[in-house]
Write a protein that holds these residues in place. Structure first.
Motif, PDB file in Angstrom:
ATOM      1  N   PRO A  14      13.685 -16.834  16.328  1.00 24.77           N
ATOM      2  CA  PRO A  14      14.871 -17.229  16.048  1.00 24.77           C
ATOM      3  C   PRO A  14      14.718 -18.708  15.498  1.00 24.77           C
ATOM      4  N   ARG A  15      15.547 -19.028  14.659  1.00 26.96           N
ATOM      5  CA  ARG A  15      15.593 -20.217  13.758  1.00 26.96           C
ATOM      6  C   ARG A  15      17.085 -20.785  13.260  1.00 26.96           C
ATOM      7  N   ALA A  16      16.921 -21.875  12.705  1.00 22.22           N
ATOM      8  CA  ALA A  16      18.107 -22.247  11.642  1.00 22.22           C
ATOM      9  C   ALA A  16      19.603 -22.190  12.368  1.00 22.22           C
ATOM     10  N   PRO A  17      19.664 -22.842  13.501  1.00 20.97           N
ATOM     11  CA  PRO A  17      21.044 -22.463  14.123  1.00 20.97           C
ATOM     12  C   PRO A  17      22.048 -23.254  13.574  1.00 20.97           C
ATOM     13  N   PHE A  18      23.244 -22.620  13.684  1.00 24.82           N
ATOM     14  CA  PHE A  18      24.422 -23.425  13.661  1.00 24.82           C
ATOM     15  C   PHE A  18      25.181 -23.543  14.704  1.00 24.82           C
ATOM     16  N   SER A  19      25.466 -24.621  15.347  1.00 26.91           N
ATOM     17  CA  SER A  19      26.126 -24.674  16.473  1.00 26.91           C
ATOM     18  C   SER A  19      27.275 -25.752  16.617  1.00 26.91           C
ATOM     19  N   LYS A  20      28.396 -25.172  17.280  1.00 26.89           N
ATOM     20  CA  LYS A  20      29.521 -25.990  16.904  1.00 26.89           C
ATOM     21  C   LYS A  20      30.426 -25.963  18.220  1.00 26.89           C
ATOM     22  N   VAL A  21      31.127 -26.840  18.493  1.00 27.25           N
ATOM     23  CA  VAL A  21      32.162 -26.993  19.551  1.00 27.25           C
ATOM     24  C   VAL A  21      33.544 -26.550  19.281  1.00 27.25           C
ATOM     25  N   VAL A  22      34.239 -25.521  19.410  1.00 28.26           N
ATOM     26  CA  VAL A  22      35.477 -25.016  18.882  1.00 28.26           C
ATOM     27  C   VAL A  22      36.358 -25.255  20.271  1.00 28.26           C
ATOM     28  N   GLU A  23      37.874 -25.876  19.773  1.00 26.81           N
ATOM     29  CA  GLU A  23      38.829 -25.862  20.689  1.00 26.81           C
ATOM     30  C   GLU A  23      40.042 -25.112  19.949  1.00 26.81           C
ATOM     31  N   ALA A  24      40.827 -24.376  20.851  1.00 28.38           N
ATOM     32  CA  ALA A  24      41.855 -23.754  20.239  1.00 28.38           C
ATOM     33  C   ALA A  24      43.295 -23.736  21.221  1.00 28.38           C
ATOM     34  N   ALA A  25      44.350 -23.560  20.398  1.00 29.75           N
ATOM     35  CA  ALA A  25      45.410 -23.594  21.163  1.00 29.75           C
ATOM     36  C   ALA A  25      46.710 -22.471  20.702  1.00 29.75           C
ATOM     37  N   TYR A  39      24.574 -14.069  17.223  1.00 32.50           N
ATOM     38  CA  TYR A  39      25.962 -14.738  17.472  1.00 32.50           C
ATOM     39  C   TYR A  39      25.995 -14.930  18.825  1.00 32.50           C
ATOM     40  N   TYR A  40      26.266 -16.366  19.243  1.00 26.72           N
ATOM     41  CA  TYR A  40      26.468 -16.556  20.781  1.00 26.72           C
ATOM     42  C   TYR A  40      27.388 -17.464  20.927  1.00 26.72           C
ATOM     43  N   CYS A  41      27.995 -17.170  22.174  1.00 27.58           N
ATOM     44  CA  CYS A  41      29.126 -18.219  22.606  1.00 27.58           C
ATOM     45  C   CYS A  41      29.431 -18.492  24.028  1.00 27.58           C
ATOM     46  N   LEU A  42      29.490 -19.597  24.328  1.00 26.42           N
ATOM     47  CA  LEU A  42      29.635 -20.073  25.701  1.00 26.42           C
ATOM     48  C   LEU A  42      30.962 -20.512  25.842  1.00 26.42           C
ATOM     49  N   ILE A  43      31.773 -19.930  26.740  1.00 30.25           N
ATOM     50  CA  ILE A  43      33.162 -20.561  27.238  1.00 30.25           C
ATOM     51  C   ILE A  43      33.205 -21.693  28.338  1.00 30.25           C
ATOM     52  N   VAL A 114      30.064 -22.034  20.224  1.00 27.37           N
ATOM     53  CA  VAL A 114      29.557 -21.081  19.375  1.00 27.37           C
ATOM     54  C   VAL A 114      28.355 -21.285  18.543  1.00 27.37           C
ATOM     55  N   GLY A 115      27.571 -20.421  18.219  1.00 27.85           N
ATOM     56  CA  GLY A 115      26.403 -20.703  17.314  1.00 27.85           C
ATOM     57  C   GLY A 115      26.003 -19.477  16.596  1.00 27.85           C
ATOM     58  N   TYR A 116      24.987 -19.581  15.743  1.00 28.52           N
ATOM     59  CA  TYR A 116      24.449 -18.540  14.960  1.00 28.52           C
ATOM     60  C   TYR A 116      23.075 -18.839  14.600  1.00 28.52           C
ATOM     61  N   CYS A 117      22.279 -17.962  14.694  1.00 29.94           N
ATOM     62  CA  CYS A 117      20.708 -18.288  14.200  1.00 29.94           C
ATOM     63  C   CYS A 117      20.378 -17.213  13.655  1.00 29.94           C
ATOM     64  N   SER A 118      19.206 -17.113  12.741  1.00 30.81           N
ATOM     65  CA  SER A 118      18.532 -16.218  11.834  1.00 30.81           C
ATOM     66  C   SER A 118      17.160 -16.024  12.463  1.00 30.81           C
ATOM     67  N   ARG A 151      22.652 -27.094  21.091  1.00 32.48           N
ATOM     68  CA  ARG A 151      23.747 -28.101  20.466  1.00 32.48           C
ATOM     69  C   ARG A 151      23.042 -29.096  20.035  1.00 32.48           C
ATOM     70  N   ASP A 152      22.644 -29.863  21.195  1.00 35.42           N
ATOM     71  CA  ASP A 152      22.427 -31.401  21.182  1.00 35.42           C
ATOM     72  C   ASP A 152      20.861 -31.538  20.174  1.00 35.42           C
ATOM     73  N   GLU A 153      20.174 -30.534  20.236  1.00 37.88           N
ATOM     74  CA  GLU A 153      18.986 -30.844  19.340  1.00 37.88           C
ATOM     75  C   GLU A 153      19.192 -30.592  17.935  1.00 37.88           C
ATOM     76  N   ALA A 154      20.132 -29.456  17.583  1.00 33.90           N
ATOM     77  CA  ALA A 154      20.579 -29.143  16.358  1.00 33.90           C
ATOM     78  C   ALA A 154      21.023 -30.492  15.443  1.00 33.90           C
ATOM     79  N   ARG A 155      22.010 -31.150  16.515  1.00 36.53           N
ATOM     80  CA  ARG A 155      22.544 -32.286  15.694  1.00 36.53           C
ATOM     81  C   ARG A 155      21.898 -33.487  15.809  1.00 36.53           C
ATOM     82  N   ALA A 156      20.954 -33.752  16.489  1.00 35.20           N
ATOM     83  CA  ALA A 156      20.078 -35.039  16.406  1.00 35.20           C
ATOM     84  C   ALA A 156      19.094 -35.359  15.375  1.00 35.20           C
ATOM     85  N   GLU A 157      18.413 -34.154  14.728  1.00 38.50           N
ATOM     86  CA  GLU A 157      17.577 -34.220  13.555  1.00 38.50           C
ATOM     87  C   GLU A 157      16.614 -35.167  13.886  1.00 38.50           C
ATOM     88  N   ARG A 158      16.002 -34.777  15.186  1.00 39.55           N
ATOM     89  CA  ARG A 158      14.836 -35.775  15.520  1.00 39.55           C
ATOM     90  C   ARG A 158      13.410 -35.185  15.023  1.00 39.55           C
TER      91      ARG A 158
END
Length: 298
Positions: A14-25, A39-43, A114-118, A151-158
């Motif tokens: 598994p690689r190349a993830p997309f991960s984002k915090v979603v807020e809904a009302a 696809y994965y999702c954590l509430i 929520v996130g995706y990976c290939s 999520r944090d690792e995907a954003r950090a670009e370390r």
């Protein structure tokens, strides 16, 4: 013995993830077509309804984690209030990367990651077929911690981000799948490992794929007659025992050939063939090209 689940997830790469915090009302519904991606999702807070193609709807609550190894088409929507028929919401991406759904002037009632990976494996279809169509784990804190790390690792670009993410995703997938207590009725590896009779022969196959296994030996390890073992394996795994063994051997062979760390003769020996010619014939018949052509890319 080698663990079949960790082997399958590792080979999926598994690689190349997309991960984002979603807020809904308010009332909302998001539809997606993400063919071939996991696809994965954590509430984090609130609740939402997930509807995946050909699967019954699943209501998710705070602390729940869901993994769909291959999402064809799906939607997520509000539960209270319910989303009207035909409603399709458009997320607004904020400067900090959050995605807002629904009225911006109304406090969010749902927050989720929520996130995706290939998958990097060229034969991902076979490996994914061994997994459940959907895995829901409720209230498992370790999954929340792992999802946040992704999520944090995907954003950090370390440095070495891709390597770290691949390993984190492998751990996330394994933890999600082994946290599921209900393996359902779909055939596959998870259901097989949960079967008290089939777990031992499955682990044996994965530990020694090079061994000249036969139905009698595998049935004996399961404590069943040959006919009962054959029927049970077919029902639980969705294929005959020898078919599974051959499929797994070829999956391993393709992985080794692709790595270029072993000669064709070495690969043949490691997956249970007495000669290079016998392996080449079997590989060509199964894959459609010879081992040498496969190494060259076609």
């Amino acid at each position: 013995m080698s663990d079949p689940l960790s082997q399958a997830i590792s080979l999926l790469s598994p690689r190349a993830p997309f991960s984002k915090v979603v807020e809904a009302a308010g009332p909302w519904r998001i539809r997606r077509e993400e063919v071939g991606k996991a696809y994965y999702c954590l509430i984090f807070t609130g609740k939402a309804r997930l509807e995946v193609e050909e699967e019954p709807p699943v209501d998710l609550y705070q602390g729940d984690f869901v993994l769909v190894p291959v999402a064809q088409s799906f939607s997520m929507s509000s539960i209270d209030p319910g989303a009207p028929a035909g409603l399709e919401s458009r997320p607004v991406i904020m400067p900090d990367g959050r995605a807002l759904i629904g009225p911006e002037d109304v406090p969010a009632t749902v927050q989720a990651l929520v996130g995706y990976c290939s998958f990097g494996a060229p034969d991902a279809e076979l490996l994914v077929s061994l997994l459940p169509a959907m895995a829901v784990a409720r209230g498992v804190q370790r999954l929340g911690a792992l999802a946040r790390l992704v999520r944090d690792e995907a954003r950090a670009e370390r440095p070495a981000c891709d390597v770290v993410l691949e390993h984190l995703l492998q751990v996330l997938f394994i933890e999600a799948l082994r946290s599921v207590t209900d393996t359902g009725e779909m055939p596959g590896l998870m259901r097989g490992l949960a079967d008290e009779r089939l777990a031992q022969p499955l682990r044996a196959i994965h530990a020694e794929p090079y061994r000249a296994w036969n139905i009698a030996e595998l049935a004996c390890s399961a404590g069943l007659s040959r006919s009962a073992f054959f029927a049970r394996f077919n029902d639980v795994m969705g294929m005959a025992p020898m078919e599974y063994l051959q499929s797994w051997r070829m999956t391993l062979a393709k992985h080794m050939l692709r790595s270029r760390k072993h000669s064709i003769a070495q690969v043949a020996m490691k997956v249970g063939y007495g000669s290079t010619s016998a392996f080449s014939s079997a590989f060509s018949r199964r894959v459609g090209v010879s081992p040498a052509q496969y190494i060259r890319g076609g």
